[in-house]
Design an enzyme around this catalytic site. Structure first.
Site, PDB file in Angstrom:
ATOM      1  N   ASN A 114      38.029  42.458  28.201  1.00  0.00           N
ATOM      2  CA  ASN A 114      38.275  41.760  26.930  1.00  0.00           C
ATOM      3  C   ASN A 114      37.295  40.607  26.686  1.00  0.00           C
ATOM      4  O   ASN A 114      37.598  39.655  25.972  1.00  0.00           O
ATOM      5  CB  ASN A 114      39.736  41.308  26.842  1.00  0.00           C
ATOM      6  CG  ASN A 114      40.124  40.361  27.956  1.00  0.00           C
ATOM      7  OD1 ASN A 114      39.297  39.998  28.788  1.00  0.00           O
ATOM      8  ND2 ASN A 114      41.385  39.947  27.969  1.00  0.00           N
ATOM      9  N   HIS A 117      37.075  34.864  29.091  1.00  0.00           N
ATOM     10  CA  HIS A 117      38.152  34.120  29.745  1.00  0.00           C
ATOM     11  C   HIS A 117      38.161  32.713  29.184  1.00  0.00           C
ATOM     12  O   HIS A 117      37.093  32.141  28.934  1.00  0.00           O
ATOM     13  CB  HIS A 117      37.928  34.037  31.263  1.00  0.00           C
ATOM     14  CG  HIS A 117      38.795  33.006  31.929  1.00  0.00           C
ATOM     15  ND1 HIS A 117      40.077  33.293  32.327  1.00  0.00           N
ATOM     16  CD2 HIS A 117      38.598  31.697  32.197  1.00  0.00           C
ATOM     17  CE1 HIS A 117      40.624  32.190  32.840  1.00  0.00           C
ATOM     18  NE2 HIS A 117      39.736  31.209  32.770  1.00  0.00           N
ATOM     19  N   GLU A 128      39.329  25.103  37.254  1.00  0.00           N
ATOM     20  CA  GLU A 128      38.357  26.193  37.066  1.00  0.00           C
ATOM     21  C   GLU A 128      36.934  25.653  36.909  1.00  0.00           C
ATOM     22  O   GLU A 128      35.981  26.255  37.417  1.00  0.00           O
ATOM     23  CB  GLU A 128      38.782  27.041  35.858  1.00  0.00           C
ATOM     24  CG  GLU A 128      40.072  27.802  36.144  1.00  0.00           C
ATOM     25  CD  GLU A 128      40.642  28.564  34.943  1.00  0.00           C
ATOM     26  OE1 GLU A 128      41.682  29.220  35.127  1.00  0.00           O
ATOM     27  OE2 GLU A 128      40.054  28.494  33.840  1.00  0.00           O
TER      28      GLU A 128
HETATM   29  P1  ADP Z   1      44.287  35.658  29.391  1.00  0.00           P
HETATM   30  O1  ADP Z   1      42.900  36.026  29.886  1.00  0.00           O
HETATM   31  O2  ADP Z   1      44.442  35.900  27.908  1.00  0.00           O
HETATM   32  O3  ADP Z   1      44.709  34.260  29.806  1.00  0.00           O
HETATM   33  P2  ADP Z   1      45.999  36.687  31.523  1.00  0.00           P
HETATM   34  O4  ADP Z   1      45.782  35.368  32.209  1.00  0.00           O
HETATM   35  O5  ADP Z   1      47.407  37.150  31.333  1.00  0.00           O
HETATM   36  O6  ADP Z   1      45.308  36.682  30.068  1.00  0.00           O
HETATM   37  O7  ADP Z   1      45.231  37.822  32.299  1.00  0.00           O
HETATM   38  C1  ADP Z   1      43.973  37.578  32.904  1.00  0.00           C
HETATM   39  C2  ADP Z   1      43.080  38.775  32.634  1.00  0.00           C
HETATM   40  O8  ADP Z   1      43.621  39.910  33.292  1.00  0.00           O
HETATM   41  C3  ADP Z   1      42.981  39.202  31.159  1.00  0.00           C
HETATM   42  O9  ADP Z   1      42.061  38.437  30.408  1.00  0.00           O
HETATM   43  C4  ADP Z   1      42.546  40.645  31.305  1.00  0.00           C
HETATM   44  O10 ADP Z   1      41.153  40.747  31.629  1.00  0.00           O
HETATM   45  C5  ADP Z   1      43.370  41.084  32.519  1.00  0.00           C
HETATM   46  N1  ADP Z   1      44.667  41.660  32.130  1.00  0.00           N
HETATM   47  C6  ADP Z   1      45.751  40.999  31.650  1.00  0.00           C
HETATM   48  N2  ADP Z   1      46.770  41.836  31.393  1.00  0.00           N
HETATM   49  C7  ADP Z   1      46.324  43.069  31.735  1.00  0.00           C
HETATM   50  C8  ADP Z   1      46.900  44.380  31.719  1.00  0.00           C
HETATM   51  N3  ADP Z   1      48.159  44.583  31.301  1.00  0.00           N
HETATM   52  N4  ADP Z   1      46.141  45.419  32.132  1.00  0.00           N
HETATM   53  C9  ADP Z   1      44.873  45.218  32.566  1.00  0.00           C
HETATM   54  N5  ADP Z   1      44.273  44.025  32.622  1.00  0.00           N
HETATM   55  C10 ADP Z   1      44.978  42.962  32.213  1.00  0.00           C
HETATM   56 MG    MG Z   2      44.989  33.510  31.725  1.00  0.00          MG
END
Ligand code: ADP
Ligand code: MG
Length: 140
Positions: A114, A117, A128
């Protein structure tokens, strides 16, 4: 609110497609200043440590494999309300849910790949930033 700093990563799916400049343009247009930046390749141990909070999640191993699959660009961003502002500019974790014009809506390939970060709190931003940068590397 005073000037704040947050931590950002341009993820391997975005560096692979040569999108560093386009992601940075959205960060800058959103009012954030890139006050430190470096391109590097995470080791498995480094990616596991960085994402340690997710170590019991089902996607952890796949996430570590993805984050070590190519170069990343680690950044410190500065601006008013930088932590929340960067989360707005990035958009929701799942690009399917991300608002129009956000980094993840425009560029992400999947919920995992995605493109960006961003720290989720000022406290985690400080942790971080310190994981990747020394004070001398950050030029406000
Ligand atoms: P964010 O990056 O929006 O803070 P999270 O901390 O929940 O989201 O998750 C860290 C990273 O893990 C996400 O940016 C994504 O790359 C990966 N991730 C999160 N949820 C999923 C999922 N259900 N399946 C695969 N990868 C995921
Ligand atoms: Mg996160």
């Amino acid at each position: 609110m005073a000037l704040e700093r947050t931590f950002s990563i341009i993820k391997p799916d975005a560096t692979r497609r040569n999108l560093t400049g386009k992601v940075n343009a959205l960060l800058e247009a959103g009012g954030l200043r890139i006050v430190a930046q470096k391109r590097l390749r995470l080791s498995t141990a480094q990616a596991e440590a960085f994402y340690g909070v997710h170590k019991d999640r089902p996607f952890f191993r796949s996430l570590v494999d993805f984050m070590t699959s190519g170069p990343i660009v680690a950044q410190v961003l500065e601006g008013e309300n930088a932590v929340a502002r960067n989360r707005e500019i990035m958009g929701a974790t799942n690009p399917a849910n991300a608002a129009e014009g956000t980094i993840r809506k425009v560029f992400a390939e999947s919920i995992e790949a995605n493109s960006a970060h961003g720290s989720d709190s000022a406290e985690n931003a400080a942790i971080e930033i310190a994981f990747f940068f020394s004070g001398i590397d950050i030029v406000g």
